[in-house]
Design an enzyme around this catalytic site. Structure first.
Site, PDB file in Angstrom:
ATOM      1  N   HIS A  44       0.846  -1.193   0.000  1.00  0.00           N
ATOM      2  CA  HIS A  44       0.000   0.000   0.000  1.00  0.00           C
ATOM      3  C   HIS A  44       0.884   1.246   0.000  1.00  0.00           C
ATOM      4  CE1 HIS A  44      -3.756  -2.182   1.805  1.00  0.00           C
ATOM      5  NE2 HIS A  44      -3.370  -2.677   0.659  1.00  0.00           N
ATOM      6  N   GLU A  46       1.402   3.740   2.072  1.00  0.00           N
ATOM      7  CA  GLU A  46       2.194   4.095   3.264  1.00  0.00           C
ATOM      8  C   GLU A  46       3.500   3.300   3.288  1.00  0.00           C
ATOM      9  OE1 GLU A  46      -0.878   3.085   3.018  1.00  0.00           O
ATOM     10  OE2 GLU A  46      -2.200   3.861   4.581  1.00  0.00           O
ATOM     11  N   CYS A  72      -5.155   1.342   6.507  1.00  0.00           N
ATOM     12  CA  CYS A  72      -5.959   0.156   6.809  1.00  0.00           C
ATOM     13  C   CYS A  72      -5.507  -0.446   8.133  1.00  0.00           C
ATOM     14  CB  CYS A  72      -5.865  -0.859   5.678  1.00  0.00           C
ATOM     15  SG  CYS A  72      -4.252  -1.612   5.488  1.00  0.00           S
ATOM     16  N   CYS A  81      -1.577  -1.390   7.529  1.00  0.00           N
ATOM     17  CA  CYS A  81      -0.618  -0.279   7.426  1.00  0.00           C
ATOM     18  C   CYS A  81      -0.527   0.468   8.744  1.00  0.00           C
ATOM     19  CB  CYS A  81      -1.051   0.679   6.331  1.00  0.00           C
ATOM     20  SG  CYS A  81      -0.892  -0.058   4.714  1.00  0.00           S
ATOM     21  N   ARG A 181     -12.071   5.080 -20.230  1.00  0.00           N
ATOM     22  CA  ARG A 181     -12.250   3.624 -20.264  1.00  0.00           C
ATOM     23  C   ARG A 181     -11.243   2.952 -19.329  1.00  0.00           C
ATOM     24  NH1 ARG A 181     -12.398   1.587 -26.598  1.00  0.00           N
ATOM     25  NH2 ARG A 181     -14.453   2.416 -27.119  1.00  0.00           N
ATOM     26  N   THR A 193     -24.904  -2.253 -30.447  1.00  0.00           N
ATOM     27  CA  THR A 193     -23.625  -1.625 -30.787  1.00  0.00           C
ATOM     28  C   THR A 193     -22.657  -2.651 -31.382  1.00  0.00           C
ATOM     29  OG1 THR A 193     -23.921   0.078 -29.120  1.00  0.00           O
ATOM     30  CG2 THR A 193     -21.648  -0.397 -29.767  1.00  0.00           C
ATOM     31  N   ASP A 197     -21.314  -1.772 -35.033  1.00  0.00           N
ATOM     32  CA  ASP A 197     -19.938  -1.252 -35.139  1.00  0.00           C
ATOM     33  C   ASP A 197     -18.852  -2.321 -35.065  1.00  0.00           C
ATOM     34  OD1 ASP A 197     -21.256   1.137 -35.064  1.00  0.00           O
ATOM     35  OD2 ASP A 197     -20.662   1.670 -33.023  1.00  0.00           O
ATOM     36  N   SER A 219     -29.543 -10.221 -24.686  1.00  0.00           N
ATOM     37  CA  SER A 219     -30.584 -11.084 -24.099  1.00  0.00           C
ATOM     38  C   SER A 219     -30.610 -12.476 -24.704  1.00  0.00           C
ATOM     39  CB  SER A 219     -31.969 -10.473 -24.298  1.00  0.00           C
ATOM     40  OG  SER A 219     -31.966  -9.129 -23.962  1.00  0.00           O
ATOM     41  N   LEU A 292     -29.944   0.765 -24.943  1.00  0.00           N
ATOM     42  CA  LEU A 292     -29.408   0.347 -23.637  1.00  0.00           C
ATOM     43  C   LEU A 292     -29.166   1.573 -22.745  1.00  0.00           C
ATOM     44  CD1 LEU A 292     -28.534  -1.943 -21.824  1.00  0.00           C
ATOM     45  CD2 LEU A 292     -26.270  -1.884 -22.878  1.00  0.00           C
TER      46      LEU A 292
HETATM   47  N1  NAP Z   1     -21.798   7.896 -30.363  1.00  0.00           N
HETATM   48  C1  NAP Z   1     -21.693   7.082 -29.334  1.00  0.00           C
HETATM   49  O1  NAP Z   1     -21.236   7.485 -28.248  1.00  0.00           O
HETATM   50  C2  NAP Z   1     -22.094   5.645 -29.479  1.00  0.00           C
HETATM   51  C3  NAP Z   1     -21.630   4.703 -28.561  1.00  0.00           C
HETATM   52  C4  NAP Z   1     -22.044   3.385 -28.715  1.00  0.00           C
HETATM   53  C5  NAP Z   1     -22.924   3.065 -29.753  1.00  0.00           C
HETATM   54  N2  NAP Z   1     -23.324   4.013 -30.629  1.00  0.00           N
HETATM   55  C6  NAP Z   1     -24.246   3.686 -31.735  1.00  0.00           C
HETATM   56  O2  NAP Z   1     -25.430   3.109 -31.221  1.00  0.00           O
HETATM   57  C7  NAP Z   1     -26.007   2.286 -32.225  1.00  0.00           C
HETATM   58  C8  NAP Z   1     -26.561   1.023 -31.599  1.00  0.00           C
HETATM   59  O3  NAP Z   1     -27.598   1.384 -30.713  1.00  0.00           O
HETATM   60  P1  NAP Z   1     -28.694   0.351 -30.214  1.00  0.00           P
HETATM   61  O4  NAP Z   1     -29.596   1.149 -29.347  1.00  0.00           O
HETATM   62  O5  NAP Z   1     -29.237  -0.396 -31.384  1.00  0.00           O
HETATM   63  O6  NAP Z   1     -27.852  -0.718 -29.392  1.00  0.00           O
HETATM   64  P2  NAP Z   1     -27.412  -0.884 -27.864  1.00  0.00           P
HETATM   65  O7  NAP Z   1     -28.078   0.115 -27.016  1.00  0.00           O
HETATM   66  O8  NAP Z   1     -25.926  -0.960 -27.833  1.00  0.00           O
HETATM   67  O9  NAP Z   1     -27.985  -2.324 -27.542  1.00  0.00           O
HETATM   68  C9  NAP Z   1     -29.372  -2.459 -27.434  1.00  0.00           C
HETATM   69  C10 NAP Z   1     -29.759  -3.893 -27.246  1.00  0.00           C
HETATM   70  O10 NAP Z   1     -29.395  -4.346 -25.939  1.00  0.00           O
HETATM   71  C11 NAP Z   1     -30.247  -5.416 -25.626  1.00  0.00           C
HETATM   72  N3  NAP Z   1     -30.760  -5.385 -24.269  1.00  0.00           N
HETATM   73  C12 NAP Z   1     -30.798  -6.415 -23.402  1.00  0.00           C
HETATM   74  N4  NAP Z   1     -31.333  -6.078 -22.254  1.00  0.00           N
HETATM   75  C13 NAP Z   1     -31.671  -4.790 -22.367  1.00  0.00           C
HETATM   76  C14 NAP Z   1     -32.318  -3.915 -21.500  1.00  0.00           C
HETATM   77  N5  NAP Z   1     -32.665  -4.240 -20.253  1.00  0.00           N
HETATM   78  N6  NAP Z   1     -32.559  -2.709 -21.969  1.00  0.00           N
HETATM   79  C15 NAP Z   1     -32.190  -2.323 -23.208  1.00  0.00           C
HETATM   80  N7  NAP Z   1     -31.561  -3.111 -24.065  1.00  0.00           N
HETATM   81  C16 NAP Z   1     -31.319  -4.348 -23.653  1.00  0.00           C
HETATM   82  C17 NAP Z   1     -31.442  -5.341 -26.589  1.00  0.00           C
HETATM   83  O11 NAP Z   1     -31.316  -6.412 -27.499  1.00  0.00           O
HETATM   84  P3  NAP Z   1     -31.715  -7.890 -27.074  1.00  0.00           P
HETATM   85  O12 NAP Z   1     -33.066  -7.814 -26.448  1.00  0.00           O
HETATM   86  O13 NAP Z   1     -31.651  -8.660 -28.300  1.00  0.00           O
HETATM   87  O14 NAP Z   1     -30.659  -8.281 -26.096  1.00  0.00           O
HETATM   88  C18 NAP Z   1     -31.238  -4.053 -27.314  1.00  0.00           C
HETATM   89  O15 NAP Z   1     -31.679  -4.096 -28.640  1.00  0.00           O
HETATM   90  C19 NAP Z   1     -24.927   2.039 -33.233  1.00  0.00           C
HETATM   91  O16 NAP Z   1     -25.257   2.710 -34.416  1.00  0.00           O
HETATM   92  C20 NAP Z   1     -23.692   2.632 -32.628  1.00  0.00           C
HETATM   93  O17 NAP Z   1     -22.832   3.191 -33.598  1.00  0.00           O
HETATM   94  C21 NAP Z   1     -22.934   5.296 -30.516  1.00  0.00           C
END
Ligand code: NAP
Length: 361
Positions: A44, A46, A72, A81, A181, A193, A197, A219, A292
């Site tokens: 740690h 210290e 701790c 420590c 990250r 996503t 992507d 899911s 999501l």
């Molecule tokens: N600019 C940015 O910062 C950024 C960052 C990341 C992504 N993106 C863009 O976001 C786009 C994708 O977005 P998206 O909305 O289609 O995908 P997402 O939010 O990454 O994933 C959504 C999927 O997650 C699953 N899921 C499972 N449990 C869930 C819950 N409790 N609630 C919600 N979703 C749940 C669902 O599919 P299932 O039910 O089949 O599991 C849902 O279709 C892409 O075009 C990407 O380029 C942009």
């Protein structure tokens, strides 16, 4: 203490699941030893600072130790420590904060006081808290600190309607995103996503010995076995049902499948946050699409937003959060800006929910 905090920050990517702590030992206004927490199981802050003092031929007896968290007092992966400080003859200990770990929680400082060491606590506490916000969250709530990142145009688009999103922000903002990250122990995304992507979602361009765990919310286990994210370090894939063949194939490839269904056949996100807390994840970095993102917000799983805004207009496209329309403006979700910065040509906003989540059912 500011110097001790700077030492703590040097451990930013090293110490998880332990907190990032710094220690500076001072005698007569001169720093005679300094150090920060090493990877879990190793020394740690210290101990590092006392070793540094010894290596420089400095005697720590009677000196003051400035430490960014209460020392701790328990046998964890390493011995306490507090004992080491007493044995070394330290004269005074100044701590930024008491340790939220129920195994310590004031006992470390009490032990020092009982041994005749002068103790002060609460110096630059806010900075010390920010540095270990995830550790504090996990110790106090059993939950990680969840930071949701989005990159958008000035009119709020995160992707074109067809999913094209690379790149909305500039290289400096993207590198900055990698640093955020890197300080997380888990990166969370959705199957949408992955399909759109095919990202790796690892840390690039930042010098870190640890890569965060990639966690995919999927899911129905639709992820393709040749998805780029599955080619590197093992992932945790969180499903709503088992689907044995696919789960077996993922496990055979070294990944873990976690089944956490909710009542709607999707992943139970609050239960997932609890599970990540149990797995000693301090900070979660969410990088997902609007679906999501919206579920995470609606289910009170998000603590702060990390938003990069680019000086561009995209027009109709995908939004940051696929939230339902409100009938009354009074029902809006209120945040407050915690930090604003310019990163390259873009703007970075750190915003926290005005009423932070306290518990999740
Ligand atoms: N600019 C940015 O910062 C950024 C960052 C990341 C992504 N993106 C863009 O976001 C786009 C994708 O977005 P998206 O909305 O289609 O995908 P997402 O939010 O990454 O994933 C959504 C999927 O997650 C699953 N899921 C499972 N449990 C869930 C819950 N409790 N609630 C919600 N979703 C749940 C669902 O599919 P299932 O039910 O089949 O599991 C849902 O279709 C892409 O075009 C990407 O380029 C942009």
């Amino acid at each position: 203490m500011a110097l001790a905090l700077a030492w703590a920050a040097k451990g930013m990517y090293l110490t998880a699941p332990n907190p990032r702590i710094g220690c500076v030992i001072v005698r007569d206004g001169v720093v005679i030893g300094a150090g920060h927490t090493q990877p879990a199981g190793q020394a740690h802050a210290e101990i590092q600072a006392m070793r540094d003092a010894a290596a420089r031929g400095n005697d720590v007896r009677g000196a003051t130790a400035y430490v960014t968290l209460e020392p701790c007092s328990h046998y964890g992966r390493t011995p306490p420590c507090s004992n080491a400080l007493v044995q070394a003859g330290i004269g005074r200990v100044v701590a930024a904060m008491t340790d939220p770990n129920p195994l310590v929680a004031g006992r470390g400082l009490a032990q020092l006081e009982a041994a005749g060491i002068a103790v002060t606590s609460g110096v630059l506490a806010e900075q010390a808290y920010e540095l270990n916000i995830g550790f504090f969250s996990r110790m106090r709530r059993g939950l990680p600190w969840v930071r949701l990142k989005v990159a958008a145009s000035l009119d709020g688009a995160t992707a074109l309607a067809d999913g094209e999103s690379q790149w909305i922000t500039g290289p400096e903002a993207r590198l900055d995103g990698h640093a955020w990250r890197a300080r997380a122990q888990a990166i969370l995304t959705g199957i949408g996503t992955i399909k759109a992507d095919d990202p790796q979602l690892n840390v690039r361009g930042i010098d870190t010995p640890l890569q965060p765990r990639r966690v995919i919310v999927d899911s129905r286990l639709e992820i393709a076995l040749d998805a780029r994210i599955l080619q590197g370090e093992p992932c945790w894939i969180v499903a709503a049902a088992e689907s044995p063949d696919k789960a077996d194939a993922l496990r055979a490839a070294g990944h873990e499948v976690i089944v956490l269904p909710n009542a709607h056949g999707k992943v139970d996100l609050p239960a997932l946050m609890q599970e990540l807390g149990r797995r000693e994840i301090n900070e979660v970095h969410v990088e997902a699409g609007a679906k999501l993102n919206a579920s995470m917000v609606r289910e009170a799983c998000v603590d702060e937003l990390l938003v990069y805004l680019a000086p561009s207009l995209i027009g109709p496209g995908q939004g940051m959060f696929d939230l339902p329309a409100l009938a009354r403006l009074a029902d809006k979700r209120q945040l407050r800006f915690h930090d604003l910065a310019r990163v390259g040509d873009d703007i970075r906003i750190l915003a926290r929910f005005a009423a932070p989540q306290t518990a999740i059912n």
